[in-house]
Scaffold this active site. Structure first.
Site, PDB file in Angstrom:
ATOM      1  N   GLY A 210       2.561  -0.035 -17.682  1.00  0.00           N
ATOM      2  CA  GLY A 210       1.932   0.714 -16.587  1.00  0.00           C
ATOM      3  C   GLY A 210       2.062   2.225 -16.745  1.00  0.00           C
TER       4      GLY A 210
ATOM      5  N   GLU B 256      11.189 -10.371 -19.654  1.00  0.00           N
ATOM      6  CA  GLU B 256      10.527  -9.505 -20.632  1.00  0.00           C
ATOM      7  C   GLU B 256      11.486  -9.227 -21.780  1.00  0.00           C
ATOM      8  OE1 GLU B 256       9.226  -6.061 -18.456  1.00  0.00           O
ATOM      9  OE2 GLU B 256       7.992  -7.234 -17.110  1.00  0.00           O
TER      10      GLU B 256
ATOM     11  N   ARG C  69       6.287  -6.069 -10.454  1.00  0.00           N
ATOM     12  CA  ARG C  69       7.407  -6.662 -11.171  1.00  0.00           C
ATOM     13  C   ARG C  69       7.096  -8.135 -11.359  1.00  0.00           C
ATOM     14  NH1 ARG C  69       8.548  -2.434 -12.588  1.00  0.00           N
ATOM     15  NH2 ARG C  69      10.453  -1.250 -12.292  1.00  0.00           N
TER      16      ARG C  69
ATOM     17  N   ASP D   8       0.866  -7.237 -16.243  1.00  0.00           N
ATOM     18  CA  ASP D   8       1.573  -6.239 -17.048  1.00  0.00           C
ATOM     19  C   ASP D   8       3.076  -6.495 -17.022  1.00  0.00           C
ATOM     20  OD1 ASP D   8       1.794  -3.797 -18.578  1.00  0.00           O
ATOM     21  OD2 ASP D   8       2.561  -2.828 -16.768  1.00  0.00           O
TER      22      ASP D   8
ATOM     23  N   LEU E 160       0.846  -1.198   0.000  1.00  0.00           N
ATOM     24  CA  LEU E 160       0.000   0.000   0.000  1.00  0.00           C
ATOM     25  C   LEU E 160       0.887   1.257   0.000  1.00  0.00           C
ATOM     26  CD1 LEU E 160      -3.128   0.394   0.003  1.00  0.00           C
ATOM     27  CD2 LEU E 160      -2.935   0.936   2.429  1.00  0.00           C
ATOM     28  N   GLY E 161       1.765   1.323  -1.003  1.00  0.00           N
ATOM     29  CA  GLY E 161       2.577   2.533  -1.205  1.00  0.00           C
ATOM     30  C   GLY E 161       1.756   3.532  -2.011  1.00  0.00           C
ATOM     31  N   ARG E 162       2.474   4.439  -2.704  1.00  0.00           N
ATOM     32  CA  ARG E 162       1.738   5.475  -3.466  1.00  0.00           C
ATOM     33  C   ARG E 162       0.804   4.842  -4.489  1.00  0.00           C
ATOM     34  NH1 ARG E 162       6.801   7.943  -3.599  1.00  0.00           N
ATOM     35  NH2 ARG E 162       7.063   6.694  -5.473  1.00  0.00           N
ATOM     36  N   ILE E 163       1.299   3.814  -5.204  1.00  0.00           N
ATOM     37  CA  ILE E 163       0.472   3.209  -6.255  1.00  0.00           C
ATOM     38  C   ILE E 163      -0.655   2.381  -5.639  1.00  0.00           C
ATOM     39  CG2 ILE E 163       0.515   1.512  -8.150  1.00  0.00           C
ATOM     40  CD1 ILE E 163       3.248   2.796  -8.947  1.00  0.00           C
TER      41      ILE E 163
ATOM     42  N   HIS F 182       4.274  -4.567 -20.112  1.00  0.00           N
ATOM     43  CA  HIS F 182       4.907  -3.673 -19.122  1.00  0.00           C
ATOM     44  C   HIS F 182       4.629  -2.209 -19.503  1.00  0.00           C
ATOM     45  CE1 HIS F 182       8.423  -3.156 -16.063  1.00  0.00           C
ATOM     46  NE2 HIS F 182       7.539  -2.175 -15.964  1.00  0.00           N
TER      47      HIS F 182
HETATM   48  C1  DGY Z   1       8.534   1.712 -13.391  1.00  0.00           C
HETATM   49  O1  DGY Z   1       8.690   2.907 -13.571  1.00  0.00           O
HETATM   50  O2  DGY Z   1       9.273   1.056 -12.664  1.00  0.00           O
HETATM   51  C2  DGY Z   1       7.413   1.068 -14.097  1.00  0.00           C
HETATM   52  O3  DGY Z   1       7.499  -0.297 -14.051  1.00  0.00           O
HETATM   53  C3  DGY Z   1       7.377   1.555 -15.522  1.00  0.00           C
HETATM   54  O4  DGY Z   1       6.243   1.125 -16.179  1.00  0.00           O
END
Ligand code: DGY
Length: 308
Positions: free
Chosen positions: A276, A256, A227, A251, A148-151, A274
């Site tokens: 995001g 990758e 990740r 994602d 539960l960080g910023r994202i 990937h």
């Molecule tokens: C990041 O900035 O680490 C993200 O994975 C990019 O999409």
């Protein structure tokens, strides 16, 4: 003002490459091999989240002062090796949160409502002779947020309008209306949907393993925008193939780009490359911040967003 000598590791889209080329003298790793003298002049490395900066490279760059990643994750950067050589590492926190949260919500809805399959169903005209299967509602579901960080907080906030119950694991965050369930397996047992958005790296490697997936259960869904390394991908494929969980939206992947994976053959997954942070607006802001970090450090000022 002279343009700094920057080693670029990884590809950037062409509009971004134009900005880089206008501001710095850009070198690739092949240039170092072709002419070892180039290494002497390299002052900065510019990279992105999908690429690895090998620790061994740093020893060959005696004038390196900064490694700037255009991304929030820095698991591809050898932090200890950089620190021991006095090289500053910067990332781009904050500026990509909204984009990653938006993709997480998009993946979640795509997975539950099977939007990619529904799109194919209409295009293939299968609709002429069969009904599209019923899908799953988001309303009423229990969501477990891993990190539960910023994202994670941004995803939780955006989910507030969907009538879901939210719990989380990871570092405790005070003052938020979500239950903390510190054991990830217990969080998975609570949840109908597990959303992974914690940092990558050694501490979270394979945090989501076969046992966590079993706890999520046969009606459970997994979404990963963190990740690939956080999820044991072999265990995930096994769980998806055997119906031990119901579906996954991913994602990010252990390796990758994703090539030749059984994941791509499964109908109960939604896959994105990937992406995001991959909106024009966000990637532009990220690159600006990464380049500003380089210019400032090489001018002798403090980095705007150093990795601490
Ligand atoms: C990041 O900035 O680490 C993200 O994975 C990019 O999409």
């Amino acid at each position: 003002m002279p343009r700094p000598n920057v080693l670029q590791i990884g590809e950037f889209p062409s509009a971004q490459q134009d900005i880089i080329n206008a501001e710095v003298r850009r070198y690739a790793q092949e240039d170092l091999q072709r002419d070892p003298a180039v290494s002497e002049g390299i002052e900065a490395i510019l990279t992105r989240s999908s690429y690895q900066v090998p620790a061994s490279l740093l020893a060959s760059l005696p004038n390196l002062k900064i490694i700037a990643t255009s991304g929030v994750g820095f698991d591809g950067i050898p932090l200890d090796a950089a620190r021991s050589r006095g090289v500053i590492v910067t990332n781009t926190p904050g500026v990509l949160d909204a984009a990653v949260c938006e993709l997480a919500i998009g993946l979640l809805l795509s997975l539950l409502r099977r939007i990619p399959s529904a799109d194919r169903f209409v295009r293939d005209e299968a609709w002429a002779h069969e009904l599209f299967p019923l899908t799953s509602s988001l309303a009423g579901k229990r969501i477990g947020i891993v990190g539960l960080g910023r994202i994670g907080q941004g995803i939780a906030r955006r989910l507030a309008g969907f009538d879901v119950e939210i719990a989380y694991c990871g570092s405790k965050v005070e003052g938020l209306p979500y239950a903390m369930i510190s054991d990830v397996r217990e969080l998975a047992s609570f949840a109908d949907i597990l959303i992974v958005c914690c940092p990558g790296g050694d501490r979270t490697r394979h945090l989501i393993d076969g046992a966590v997936l079993s706890a999520l259960g046969s009606s459970g869904f997994l979404v990963n925008v963190s990740r690939g390394t956080v999820v044991d991908e072999a265990a995930l494929i096994d769980a998806l193939e055997k119906g031990l969980i119901r579906g996954a939206a991913l994602d990010v992947f252990e390796k990758e780009p994703l090539i030749g994976s059984r994941l791509a053959t499964l109908s109960n997954v939604v896959l994105t490359p990937h992406a995001g942070s991959a909106t024009e607006e966000t990637r532009h802001t990220m690159l600006r911040l990464a380049l500003d970090n380089i210019h400032r450090v090489l001018d002798g000022s403090c980095a705007l967003t150093p990795v601490k």
